[in-house]
Scaffold this active site. Structure first.
Site, PDB file in Angstrom:
ATOM      1  N   ILE A  87      45.800  88.483  64.666  1.00 27.15           N
ATOM      2  CA  ILE A  87      44.825  87.724  65.446  1.00 27.15           C
ATOM      3  C   ILE A  87      44.311  86.605  64.557  1.00 27.15           C
ATOM      4  CG2 ILE A  87      42.753  87.829  66.872  1.00 27.15           C
ATOM      5  CD1 ILE A  87      42.999  90.868  66.814  1.00 27.15           C
TER       6      ILE A  87
ATOM      7  N   TYR B  12      44.673  99.669  54.480  1.00 21.17           N
ATOM      8  CA  TYR B  12      44.234  99.298  55.834  1.00 21.17           C
ATOM      9  C   TYR B  12      45.157  99.914  56.880  1.00 21.17           C
ATOM     10  CZ  TYR B  12      43.889  96.207  59.936  1.00 21.17           C
ATOM     11  OH  TYR B  12      43.785  95.701  61.211  1.00 21.17           O
TER      12      TYR B  12
ATOM     13  N   ALA C  57      47.091 102.499  56.636  1.00 24.04           N
ATOM     14  CA  ALA C  57      46.928 103.949  56.658  1.00 24.04           C
ATOM     15  C   ALA C  57      45.653 104.351  57.387  1.00 24.04           C
ATOM     16  CB  ALA C  57      46.915 104.489  55.227  1.00 24.04           C
ATOM     17  N   ALA C  58      44.576 103.590  57.187  1.00 28.16           N
ATOM     18  CA  ALA C  58      43.320 103.886  57.885  1.00 28.16           C
ATOM     19  C   ALA C  58      43.470 103.689  59.386  1.00 28.16           C
ATOM     20  CB  ALA C  58      42.199 103.005  57.334  1.00 28.16           C
ATOM     21  N   LYS C  59      44.179 102.648  59.796  1.00 29.17           N
ATOM     22  CA  LYS C  59      44.400 102.411  61.223  1.00 29.17           C
ATOM     23  C   LYS C  59      45.322 103.472  61.819  1.00 29.17           C
ATOM     24  CE  LYS C  59      41.931  98.706  62.071  1.00 29.17           C
ATOM     25  NZ  LYS C  59      40.743  98.788  62.954  1.00 29.17           N
TER      26      LYS C  59
ATOM     27  N   ASP D  18      24.761  98.202  58.820  1.00 30.38           N
ATOM     28  CA  ASP D  18      25.978  98.328  58.033  1.00 30.38           C
ATOM     29  C   ASP D  18      26.692  99.588  58.508  1.00 30.38           C
ATOM     30  OD1 ASP D  18      28.009  98.620  56.233  1.00 30.38           O
ATOM     31  OD2 ASP D  18      26.730  98.671  54.442  1.00 30.38           O
TER      32      ASP D  18
END
Length: 259
Positions: free
Chosen positions: A184, A151, A153-155, A56
């Site tokens: 994708i 998501y 913001a994290a990228k 994990d």
């Protein structure tokens, strides 16, 4: 596609190799002769030839277990590809996102790369060679506020981190690049469609069209295939791309409307 033996004798670690883009990337490197290790929570069904570690990677313990396995079983890593990512947050915009949602998105989309780089890049520096590829997203520039604010913001954080890392380790022989796909068409994208349909009380077809509308359409008329992203990753990892460093490559069918 490059020659079959292009990565002969090289050790490649790909995260999230059990499905989607990760699975396609594992297959691409195997086809080119690499010794490949991958990790996911569940073992892939039919990627014969790849070493697998159940881990994990959203936890520090999982990252440490994978890094230790790579050093022991591969003797180190020549190419490190961070594919792991995604979004499990609900629709409903910023107000629907709790602290736990934000933490989960960062733990999935940023911290696995940070931790594995910290554990494995020093050995690349010690031998004076290596390649790191982070898989980001065009959403760092084109966020979808209804569903993927955290998501995106994290990228964005991953992209900034990647650039900083490239400036530090490039002079020491390690290349770092980032691949930023658009939509994708994978199992994860279908799961997002289902979540949006459920939260919006609509059909999957309407939710899918909502994503396309939010993106402003895809000029080539379709989402990107996982195999196409894997091909770009393989090119950037190869000696053909020896002068490409600290760069970001979008693969989005022309979705981002600006240069």
């Amino acid at each position: 596609m490059a020659a079959r033996g292009e990565f002969e004798g090289r050790s490649v670690l790909v995260t999230a190799g059990s499905k989607g883009t990760g699975r396609a990337t594992v297959a691409r490197f195997l086809a080119a002769g690499a010794h490949v290790m991958t990790a996911a929570r569940q073992a892939p069904g039919d990627l014969a030839g790849a070493e697998f570690v159940a881990a994990d990677l959203t936890t520090a313990e999982g990252a440490r277990a994978l890094a230790q396995a790579a050093m022991k079983r591969l003797g180190g890593v020549d190419v490190l590809v961070h594919v792991l990512g995604g979004s499990g947050a609900p629709g409903g915009g910023f107000a629907a996102l709790t602290d736990d949602h934000w933490r989960a998105e960062l733990d999935l989309n940023l911290m696995p790369a940070v931790r594995l780089d910290r554990l494995l890049v020093p050995s690349m520096i010690a031998r004076g060679s290596g390649v790191v590829i982070h898989v980001g997203s065009i959403q760092r520039r084109l966020p979808l506020p209804e569903s993927t604010t955290a998501y995106a913001a994290a990228k964005a954080a991953l992209t900034t981190y990647s650039k900083a890392l490239s400036k530090e380790v490039g002079p020491k022989g390690v290349r770092v690049n980032i691949v930023s796909p658009g939509w994708i068409y994978t199992e994860a994208s279908e799961a997002l469609v289902e979540r949006l349909a459920a939260s919006g009380g609509t059909t999957p077809e309407a939710a899918r069209q909502g994503i396309l509308d939010a993106l402003g359409g895809i000029p080539i008329g379709r989402p990107t295939r996982p195999e196409e992203v894997a091909e770009l990753i393989a090119f950037l990892a190869s000696d053909r791309a020896a002068a490409i460093h600290g760069a970001e490559y979008a693969i989005d069918g022309g979705t981002v409307p600006t240069v």
